[in-house]
Design a protein around this motif. Structure first.
Motif, mmCIF file in Angstrom:
data_model
loop_
_atom_site.group_PDB
_atom_site.id
_atom_site.type_symbol
_atom_site.label_atom_id
_atom_site.label_comp_id
_atom_site.label_asym_id
_atom_site.label_seq_id
_atom_site.Cartn_x
_atom_site.Cartn_y
_atom_site.Cartn_z
ATOM 1 N N LEU A 16 -6.155 8.853 12.158
ATOM 2 C CA LEU A 16 -7.384 8.984 11.372
ATOM 3 C C LEU A 16 -7.547 7.831 10.386
ATOM 4 C CD1 LEU A 16 -7.449 12.817 10.674
ATOM 5 C CD2 LEU A 16 -8.878 11.521 12.256
ATOM 6 N N ILE A 17 -6.451 7.417 9.759
ATOM 7 C CA ILE A 17 -6.529 6.266 8.855
ATOM 8 C C ILE A 17 -6.844 4.999 9.644
ATOM 9 C CG2 ILE A 17 -5.202 4.816 7.271
ATOM 10 C CD1 ILE A 17 -3.745 7.352 6.371
ATOM 11 N N GLY A 18 -6.259 4.870 10.838
ATOM 12 C CA GLY A 18 -6.547 3.723 11.688
ATOM 13 C C GLY A 18 -7.991 3.672 12.137
ATOM 14 N N LEU A 19 -8.620 4.825 12.268
ATOM 15 C CA LEU A 19 -10.041 4.864 12.635
ATOM 16 C C LEU A 19 -10.918 4.253 11.556
ATOM 17 C CD1 LEU A 19 -10.544 8.305 14.385
ATOM 18 C CD2 LEU A 19 -10.865 6.047 15.369
ATOM 19 N N VAL A 20 -10.463 4.316 10.305
ATOM 20 C CA VAL A 20 -11.206 3.676 9.216
ATOM 21 C C VAL A 20 -11.339 2.186 9.502
ATOM 22 C CG1 VAL A 20 -11.087 3.072 6.766
ATOM 23 C CG2 VAL A 20 -10.564 5.391 7.490
ATOM 24 N N TYR A 21 -10.230 1.583 9.963
ATOM 25 C CA TYR A 21 -10.282 0.157 10.311
ATOM 26 C C TYR A 21 -11.109 -0.071 11.568
ATOM 27 C CZ TYR A 21 -8.929 -4.471 11.803
ATOM 28 O OH TYR A 21 -8.967 -5.771 12.209
ATOM 29 N N LEU A 23 -13.552 1.563 12.796
ATOM 30 C CA LEU A 23 -14.991 1.744 12.594
ATOM 31 C C LEU A 23 -15.574 0.715 11.640
ATOM 32 C CD1 LEU A 23 -15.134 5.635 12.428
ATOM 33 C CD2 LEU A 23 -15.781 4.160 14.331
ATOM 34 N N GLY A 24 -14.724 -0.137 11.057
ATOM 35 C CA GLY A 24 -15.215 -1.233 10.236
ATOM 36 C C GLY A 24 -15.424 -0.914 8.777
ATOM 37 N N ILE A 29 -5.202 -5.348 6.430
ATOM 38 C CA ILE A 29 -4.247 -5.556 7.524
ATOM 39 C C ILE A 29 -3.390 -4.305 7.725
ATOM 40 C CG2 ILE A 29 -2.474 -6.589 6.058
ATOM 41 C CD1 ILE A 29 -3.335 -7.768 9.595
ATOM 42 N N TYR A 30 -3.194 -3.514 6.682
ATOM 43 C CA TYR A 30 -2.381 -2.307 6.789
ATOM 44 C C TYR A 30 -3.037 -1.261 7.681
ATOM 45 C CZ TYR A 30 0.051 -4.426 2.883
ATOM 46 O OH TYR A 30 0.742 -5.300 2.100
ATOM 47 N N PHE A 31 -4.345 -1.206 7.672
ATOM 48 C CA PHE A 31 -5.054 -0.237 8.501
ATOM 49 C C PHE A 31 -5.122 -0.676 9.960
ATOM 50 C CE2 PHE A 31 -6.818 0.705 4.287
ATOM 51 C CZ PHE A 31 -6.610 2.065 4.254
ATOM 52 N N LYS A 32 -4.936 -1.975 10.207
ATOM 53 C CA LYS A 32 -5.136 -2.530 11.543
ATOM 54 C C LYS A 32 -4.186 -1.920 12.566
ATOM 55 C CE LYS A 32 -5.579 -6.897 13.950
ATOM 56 N NZ LYS A 32 -5.566 -8.340 13.840
ATOM 57 N N TYR A 33 -2.942 -1.762 12.199
ATOM 58 C CA TYR A 33 -1.941 -1.308 13.155
ATOM 59 C C TYR A 33 -1.665 0.186 13.089
ATOM 60 C CZ TYR A 33 -1.272 -6.274 13.639
ATOM 61 O OH TYR A 33 -1.486 -7.605 13.848
ATOM 62 N N LEU A 34 -2.222 0.892 12.122
ATOM 63 C CA LEU A 34 -1.961 2.324 11.998
ATOM 64 C C LEU A 34 -2.477 3.110 13.194
ATOM 65 C CD1 LEU A 34 -2.449 3.241 8.248
ATOM 66 C CD2 LEU A 34 -0.395 3.433 9.623
ATOM 67 N N PHE A 35 -3.552 2.661 13.804
ATOM 68 C CA PHE A 35 -4.108 3.353 14.971
ATOM 69 C C PHE A 35 -3.097 3.331 16.120
ATOM 70 C CE2 PHE A 35 -7.239 3.799 18.480
ATOM 71 C CZ PHE A 35 -7.822 4.968 18.049
ATOM 72 N N SER A 36 -2.524 2.152 16.377
ATOM 73 C CA SER A 36 -1.524 2.035 17.443
ATOM 74 C C SER A 36 -0.244 2.780 17.091
ATOM 75 C CB SER A 36 -1.187 0.567 17.688
ATOM 76 O OG SER A 36 -2.346 -0.130 18.042
#
Length: 57
Positions: A16-21, A23-24, A29-36
């Motif tokens: 969910l935090i990675g979706l913030v990144y 969705l723009g 940079i911390y949010f970039k890899y949280l999705f993966s």
């Protein structure tokens, strides 16, 4: 709470935090890899949960 369930909950939070990144809304940079990382943790949590169930039976 079992370890597998805890990791699954943590992975959902990371996704969910990675979706913030994704969705723009944030370009950190911390949010970039949280999705993966969230999907990797989800797989590990399901695996650990399955192993715990097999050991119990």
């Amino acid at each position: 709470m079992k370890a597998g369930n805890s990791i699954i909950i943590l992975s959902i939070i990371c996704i969910l935090i990675g979706l913030v990144y994704a969705l723009g809304y944030n370009s950190s940079i911390y949010f970039k890899y949280l999705f993966s990382i969230g999907f990797i943790l989800l797989g590990m949590g399901i695996l650990i949960d399955g192993i715990e169930e097999m050991i119990k039976k």
